[in-house]
Design an enzyme around this catalytic site. Structure first.
Site, mmCIF file in Angstrom:
data_model
loop_
_atom_site.group_PDB
_atom_site.id
_atom_site.type_symbol
_atom_site.label_atom_id
_atom_site.label_comp_id
_atom_site.label_asym_id
_atom_site.label_seq_id
_atom_site.Cartn_x
_atom_site.Cartn_y
_atom_site.Cartn_z
ATOM 1 N N ASP A 8 0.928 -1.382 -0.035
ATOM 2 C CA ASP A 8 -0.066 0.132 0.028
ATOM 3 C C ASP A 8 0.943 1.145 0.029
ATOM 4 O OD1 ASP A 8 -2.070 -1.954 0.184
ATOM 5 O OD2 ASP A 8 -2.779 -1.079 2.104
ATOM 6 N N ASP A 129 -15.338 -2.731 -1.603
ATOM 7 C CA ASP A 129 -14.836 -2.526 -0.192
ATOM 8 C C ASP A 129 -16.165 -1.923 0.569
ATOM 9 O OD1 ASP A 129 -12.418 -2.536 -1.389
ATOM 10 O OD2 ASP A 129 -12.465 -0.267 -1.663
#
Length: 238
Positions: A8, A129
């Site tokens: 990330d 998500d």
């Protein structure tokens, strides 16, 4: 089941967030390309990348770090975060990404996802998500009334390569993945589903694999913390 080690990216560094909160970022490596090389050296077949700044900005922010990773490794990489128009999709795939992950636009512009999936077969995934089962967009900052399985079904015949399903409440918390919700989603559609969020032990990976319906799993913090040995996990999943 494929294990995707995650990098990330925030401000050019490899970080992990807790519950998707940018203020809770922990820096694990200030050289993301070196991190990618380490994952590949351990035997991974894919690398999962997220442009965290890009997810909030709505456009690529960590392009330099992503390009450095692509130059450093020879395994396929997939990227999500800030990819919201066809020009960006084309640009990333042209730079060597194997797959782009479209999240916010899957809710806001589903026709773009279908168009991209037709134009680039096998190279477009949908990122779903969810917090409490409801889909969140724009870097998880905005919650919608759309339920995750309903969104997934909208792309059943679109030709998308995979669905990356993240349980936001589990993400970065090292508390285990939401196996039940992920498996239910995988059973609801014919599209391969990749689990993300909370994968923190070899037993978590084994539980996901044991469902028989989950195609892959993404892990980040557990690999950085040493809770999962990547080489051992890859061997066990084979």
């Amino acid at each position: 089941m494929i294990l995707y080690p995650a990098i990330d990216l925030k401000d050019g560094q490899a970080v992990r967030l807790l519950h998707g909160e940018m203020a809770s970022a922990t820096v694990f490596n200030d050289d993301p390309a070196a991190q990618a090389r380490a994952f590949v050296a351990a035997g991974c077949e894919w690398v999962h990348l997220v442009d965290l700044n890009g997810a909030f900005a709505g456009a690529p922010v960590n392009a330099g770090a992503v390009e450095a990773i692509l130059a450093a490794v020879d395994v396929p990489c997939q990227l999500g975060g800030g990819i919201r128009d066809m020009a960006t999709i084309e640009a990333w795939l042209g730079k060597g990404l194997a797959r782009v992950i479209l999240g916010t636009v899957a809710v806001e512009d589903p026709d773009l996802v279908r168009q991209a999936a037709r134009a680039f077969p096998g190279q477009v995934a949908v990122g779903i998500d969810a917090r409490g089962g409801r889909v969140a967009t724009r870097g998880w900052a905005e919650e919608t009334d759309v339920m995750a399985p309903d969104l997934a079904r909208r792309f059943e015949d679109a030709g998308v390569a995979a669905i990356v399903y993240t349980d936001i409440d589990r993400d970065g918390a090292m508390g285990g993945p939401n196996v039940e919700a992920t498996a239910a989603l995988a059973r609801a559609v014919s599209i391969p589903v990749i689990a993300s969020g909370g994968v923190s032990s070899l037993s978590d990976l084994e539980r996901l694999k044991a469902t028989g319906v989950i195609a892959g799993a993404i892990s980040g913090r557990a690999l950085y913390d040493g809770a999962i040995d990547l080489g051992a996990a890859l061997a066990a999943l084979r």
